[in-house]
Motif scaffolding. Structure first.
Motif, PDB file in Angstrom:
ATOM      1  N   MET A  46       0.848  -1.200   0.000  1.00  0.00           N
ATOM      2  CA  MET A  46       0.000   0.000   0.000  1.00  0.00           C
ATOM      3  C   MET A  46       0.883   1.249   0.000  1.00  0.00           C
ATOM      4  O   MET A  46       1.736   1.406   0.858  1.00  0.00           O
ATOM      5  N   THR A  47       0.710   2.115  -0.988  1.00  0.00           N
ATOM      6  CA  THR A  47       1.462   3.359  -1.041  1.00  0.00           C
ATOM      7  C   THR A  47       0.869   4.361  -0.048  1.00  0.00           C
ATOM      8  O   THR A  47      -0.333   4.584  -0.015  1.00  0.00           O
ATOM      9  N   VAL A  48       1.715   4.945   0.763  1.00  0.00           N
ATOM     10  CA  VAL A  48       1.254   5.884   1.786  1.00  0.00           C
ATOM     11  C   VAL A  48       1.390   7.303   1.264  1.00  0.00           C
ATOM     12  O   VAL A  48       2.444   7.687   0.730  1.00  0.00           O
ATOM     13  N   PRO A  49       0.366   8.148   1.377  1.00  0.00           N
ATOM     14  CA  PRO A  49       0.422   9.511   0.851  1.00  0.00           C
ATOM     15  C   PRO A  49       1.252  10.414   1.748  1.00  0.00           C
ATOM     16  O   PRO A  49       1.615  10.055   2.860  1.00  0.00           O
ATOM     17  N   ASP A  50       1.550  11.608   1.262  1.00  0.00           N
ATOM     18  CA  ASP A  50       2.154  12.575   2.169  1.00  0.00           C
ATOM     19  C   ASP A  50       1.062  13.124   3.084  1.00  0.00           C
ATOM     20  O   ASP A  50      -0.131  12.863   2.891  1.00  0.00           O
ATOM     21  N   LEU A  51       1.465  13.878   4.063  1.00  0.00           N
ATOM     22  CA  LEU A  51       0.520  14.297   5.092  1.00  0.00           C
ATOM     23  C   LEU A  51      -0.548  15.241   4.548  1.00  0.00           C
ATOM     24  O   LEU A  51      -1.707  15.190   4.969  1.00  0.00           O
ATOM     25  N   ASP A  52      -0.185  16.105   3.612  1.00  0.00           N
ATOM     26  CA  ASP A  52      -1.175  17.007   3.017  1.00  0.00           C
ATOM     27  C   ASP A  52      -2.283  16.221   2.324  1.00  0.00           C
ATOM     28  O   ASP A  52      -3.468  16.539   2.456  1.00  0.00           O
ATOM     29  N   ALA A  91       3.838   3.857   6.698  1.00  0.00           N
ATOM     30  CA  ALA A  91       4.406   2.950   5.703  1.00  0.00           C
ATOM     31  C   ALA A  91       4.577   1.553   6.296  1.00  0.00           C
ATOM     32  O   ALA A  91       4.409   0.551   5.599  1.00  0.00           O
ATOM     33  N   PHE A  92       4.915   1.478   7.568  1.00  0.00           N
ATOM     34  CA  PHE A  92       5.038   0.178   8.232  1.00  0.00           C
ATOM     35  C   PHE A  92       3.675  -0.492   8.351  1.00  0.00           C
ATOM     36  O   PHE A  92       3.518  -1.681   8.050  1.00  0.00           O
ATOM     37  N   LEU A  93       2.671   0.263   8.774  1.00  0.00           N
ATOM     38  CA  LEU A  93       1.331  -0.298   8.946  1.00  0.00           C
ATOM     39  C   LEU A  93       0.687  -0.648   7.617  1.00  0.00           C
ATOM     40  O   LEU A  93      -0.123  -1.578   7.543  1.00  0.00           O
ATOM     41  N   GLY A  94       1.028   0.089   6.563  1.00  0.00           N
ATOM     42  CA  GLY A  94       0.432  -0.155   5.263  1.00  0.00           C
ATOM     43  C   GLY A  94       1.071  -1.283   4.480  1.00  0.00           C
ATOM     44  O   GLY A  94       0.566  -1.668   3.426  1.00  0.00           O
ATOM     45  N   ASN A  95       2.178  -1.831   4.993  1.00  0.00           N
ATOM     46  CA  ASN A  95       2.864  -2.923   4.312  1.00  0.00           C
ATOM     47  C   ASN A  95       2.303  -4.256   4.796  1.00  0.00           C
ATOM     48  O   ASN A  95       2.462  -4.618   5.957  1.00  0.00           O
ATOM     49  N   PRO A  96       1.617  -5.024   3.936  1.00  0.00           N
ATOM     50  CA  PRO A  96       0.999  -6.286   4.377  1.00  0.00           C
ATOM     51  C   PRO A  96       1.993  -7.299   4.915  1.00  0.00           C
ATOM     52  O   PRO A  96       1.612  -8.199   5.663  1.00  0.00           O
ATOM     53  N   LEU A 141      -6.517 -13.250  15.800  1.00  0.00           N
ATOM     54  CA  LEU A 141      -6.715 -11.836  15.498  1.00  0.00           C
ATOM     55  C   LEU A 141      -5.488 -11.251  14.814  1.00  0.00           C
ATOM     56  O   LEU A 141      -4.364 -11.699  15.030  1.00  0.00           O
ATOM     57  N   PRO A 142      -5.704 -10.216  13.995  1.00  0.00           N
ATOM     58  CA  PRO A 142      -4.572  -9.528  13.375  1.00  0.00           C
ATOM     59  C   PRO A 142      -3.852  -8.647  14.385  1.00  0.00           C
ATOM     60  O   PRO A 142      -4.436  -8.185  15.381  1.00  0.00           O
ATOM     61  N   CYS A 143      -2.600  -8.384  14.133  1.00  0.00           N
ATOM     62  CA  CYS A 143      -1.823  -7.485  14.984  1.00  0.00           C
ATOM     63  C   CYS A 143      -0.574  -7.054  14.219  1.00  0.00           C
ATOM     64  O   CYS A 143      -0.291  -7.546  13.120  1.00  0.00           O
ATOM     65  N   TYR A 144       0.155  -6.108  14.794  1.00  0.00           N
ATOM     66  CA  TYR A 144       1.481  -5.741  14.323  1.00  0.00           C
ATOM     67  C   TYR A 144       2.443  -5.842  15.505  1.00  0.00           C
ATOM     68  O   TYR A 144       2.047  -5.647  16.669  1.00  0.00           O
ATOM     69  N   PHE A 145       3.700  -6.117  15.208  1.00  0.00           N
ATOM     70  CA  PHE A 145       4.764  -5.992  16.191  1.00  0.00           C
ATOM     71  C   PHE A 145       5.733  -4.945  15.677  1.00  0.00           C
ATOM     72  O   PHE A 145       6.469  -5.185  14.713  1.00  0.00           O
ATOM     73  N   LEU A 199      -7.975  -1.410  15.056  1.00  0.00           N
ATOM     74  CA  LEU A 199      -9.200  -1.160  14.312  1.00  0.00           C
ATOM     75  C   LEU A 199      -9.243   0.273  13.794  1.00  0.00           C
ATOM     76  O   LEU A 199      -9.596   0.540  12.636  1.00  0.00           O
ATOM     77  N   MET A 200      -8.856   1.236  14.635  1.00  0.00           N
ATOM     78  CA  MET A 200      -8.851   2.635  14.225  1.00  0.00           C
ATOM     79  C   MET A 200      -7.753   2.912  13.204  1.00  0.00           C
ATOM     80  O   MET A 200      -7.958   3.675  12.241  1.00  0.00           O
ATOM     81  N   LEU A 201      -6.595   2.305  13.403  1.00  0.00           N
ATOM     82  CA  LEU A 201      -5.517   2.471  12.433  1.00  0.00           C
ATOM     83  C   LEU A 201      -5.906   1.915  11.066  1.00  0.00           C
ATOM     84  O   LEU A 201      -5.588   2.507  10.029  1.00  0.00           O
ATOM     85  N   ASP A 202      -6.594   0.781  11.066  1.00  0.00           N
ATOM     86  CA  ASP A 202      -7.049   0.206   9.808  1.00  0.00           C
ATOM     87  C   ASP A 202      -7.982   1.165   9.072  1.00  0.00           C
ATOM     88  O   ASP A 202      -7.901   1.336   7.861  1.00  0.00           O
ATOM     89  N   GLU A 203      -8.885   1.811   9.823  1.00  0.00           N
ATOM     90  CA  GLU A 203      -9.776   2.753   9.153  1.00  0.00           C
ATOM     91  C   GLU A 203      -9.001   3.948   8.614  1.00  0.00           C
ATOM     92  O   GLU A 203      -9.305   4.465   7.536  1.00  0.00           O
TER      93      GLU A 203
END
Length: 217
Positions: A1-7, A147-152, A169-173, A185-189
């Motif tokens: 997943m490509t992450v946009p800039d903050l703007d 970018a870390f969270l958007g990388n499957p 359940l899904p998670c990240y480390f 859940l909120m980060l996913d949204e």
């Protein structure tokens, strides 16, 4: 997943009409602050905190957004998110934050019992000089790159136990810290808002008995 800039990300969140949970006025209300910043090397980052371990706290030791329950002095959930962030981290969002918008309401359990509680995530952009002064509820503050969270590849799995029942359940480390549950859940949204598509495995969280999300209309 490509992450946009903050703007780009803020421009997508600002006009969005997120789902308000039906019946929330009869529930206990709380709010969290989703604070974003632009890092020169890592791109867009989101602020998380690791909570101190406390007896009787169902989120003891978890990674979470700053936030908490509404108090009588809070006129809105946005006020609540800003106040709780200041009390927990020392970050004054009135001075060092630009309000962007909100994500969808989420329902979870209350601390003291299994009654439902509505949580509203409010998104802020960090700007200017920030002053940090964490209180006793916070062990550490951590900036996590989107970018870390958007990388499957970084998406992991865990087993959550409730009595004899086990939920995969899904998670990240992230650097040894586990991100899961309500925060995930909120980060996913947040990622879904920008990308326009659902993050893989995020619906596994909605099947848990105390937690659900009400997505965009």
């Amino acid at each position: 997943m490509t992450v946009p800039d903050l703007d780009q990300l803020c421009a997508t969140i600002e006009p969005r009409r997120s789902r308000r949970m039906p019946g929330r006025r009869r529930m206990a209300r709380s709010a969290v602050a989703v604070v974003l910043r632009e890092h020169s090397e890592h791109g867009v980052e989101v602020l998380l905190m690791r909570r101190a371990k406390r007896a009787g706290d169902p989120w003891s030791g978890h990674m979470s957004f700053p936030g908490g329950r509404m108090e009588p002095q809070d006129q809105t959930t946005r006020d609540c998110a800003a106040r709780e962030t200041f009390e927990e981290t020392g970050l004054d969002l009135q001075r060092s934050g630009q309000y962007i918008g909100r994500l969808s309401d989420v329902v979870t359990r209350r601390h003291e019992k299994w009654a439902p509680m509505a949580v509203t995530p409010h998104v802020f952009r960090l700007q200017g000089r920030a002053i940090w002064d964490s209180n006793h509820e916070v062990v550490e503050l951590v900036w996590v790159p989107l970018a870390f969270l958007g990388n499957p590849v970084n998406r992991d799995r865990m087993i959550w136990k409730l009595g004899r029942v086990r939920w995969p359940l899904p998670c990240y480390f992230f650097e040894g810290r586990r991100i899961w549950g309500l925060t995930l859940l909120m980060l996913d949204e947040l990622l879904m808002v920008w990308s326009g598509r659902r993050v893989q495995d995020s619906l596994g969280l909605a099947r848990m008995p105390w937690l659900s999300i009400f997505p965009r209309r």
